[in-house]
Design an enzyme around this catalytic site. Structure first.
Site, PDB file in Angstrom:
ATOM      1  CB  THR A   1      38.164  53.242  44.255  1.00 15.90           C
ATOM      2  OG1 THR A   1      38.947  53.557  43.101  1.00 15.90           O
ATOM      3  CG2 THR A   1      39.049  53.072  45.483  1.00 15.90           C
TER       4      THR A   1
ATOM      5  CG  ASP B   1      40.865  52.527  35.886  1.00 11.17           C
ATOM      6  OD1 ASP B   1      39.830  52.958  36.451  1.00 11.17           O
ATOM      7  OD2 ASP B   1      41.960  52.422  36.465  1.00 11.17           O
TER       8      ASP B   1
ATOM      9  CB  CYS C   1      39.497  46.630  39.094  1.00 12.98           C
ATOM     10  SG  CYS C   1      39.115  47.660  40.517  1.00 12.98           S
ATOM     11  CB  THR C   2      43.915  49.003  39.028  1.00 11.41           C
ATOM     12  OG1 THR C   2      44.000  48.439  37.719  1.00 11.41           O
ATOM     13  CG2 THR C   2      45.281  49.547  39.424  1.00 11.41           C
TER      14      THR C   2
ATOM     15  NE  ARG D   1      38.879  49.112  36.177  1.00 13.39           N
ATOM     16  CZ  ARG D   1      40.073  48.841  35.670  1.00 13.39           C
ATOM     17  NH1 ARG D   1      40.175  48.375  34.441  1.00 13.39           N
ATOM     18  NH2 ARG D   1      41.160  49.015  36.382  1.00 13.39           N
TER      19      ARG D   1
END
Length: 149
Positions: A11, A115, A7-8, A13
């Site tokens: 922390t 998100d 993910c991005t 997903r």
């Protein structure tokens, strides 16, 4: 079969996806499977979000996590990369073999995983439910890739 969820920030997903797969591995005895997670735009050592940690704790799993960025080494040492969005997948094209790169939606038909960062517990619970609904499809694809090895 090592599956890397991306993910991005690593922390919210992707650690939740990692924990849900780990729960499935434990319950179903999928001894050939291993789960990991990383973020496209993160550093090392950030804790999970509080809501993610609570969901994982409620699952009854012993699960510790701090963020790690996607690296060439991580990508080369996994058998399958599952991104939370199509955009994440597009960012990794050219950095990992396309035959092992998938977006969650591509595997499940359940859409991108939005998100929840900064949202409330309901936003995180929605992510958990979406991940749970699609995890069987992720495992099925991983099993088919394992059979082809």
């Amino acid at each position: 079969m090592k599956i890397l969820f991306v993910c991005t920030g690593n922390t919210c997903r992707s650690p939740m996806a990692q924990a849900i797969l780990q729960e499935k591995i434990d319950k179903e005895g999928l001894t050939d499977f291993e789960a990991d997670s990383a973020g496209i735009f993160c550093g090392y050592g950030e804790p999970m979000s509080g809501h993610t940690a609570q969901i994982i704790d409620d699952m009854g799993l012993f699960f510790t996590h701090t963020s790690q960025p996607v690296t060439p080494n991580l990508l080369s040492n996994c058998d399958m990369v599952v991104t939370m969005t199509k955009e994440h997948k597009n960012m990794l094209v050219g950095h990992v073999e396309e035959s092992k790169l998938f977006s969650f939606d591509e595997l499940t038909g359940n859409g991108d995983i939005a998100d929840p960062y900064g949202g409330d517990s309901a936003d995180y619970l929605a992510v958990e439910m979406q991940l749970r609904r699609g995890m069987d499809a992720v495992v099925a694809k991983a099993k088919s890739l394992l059979e082809m090895q």
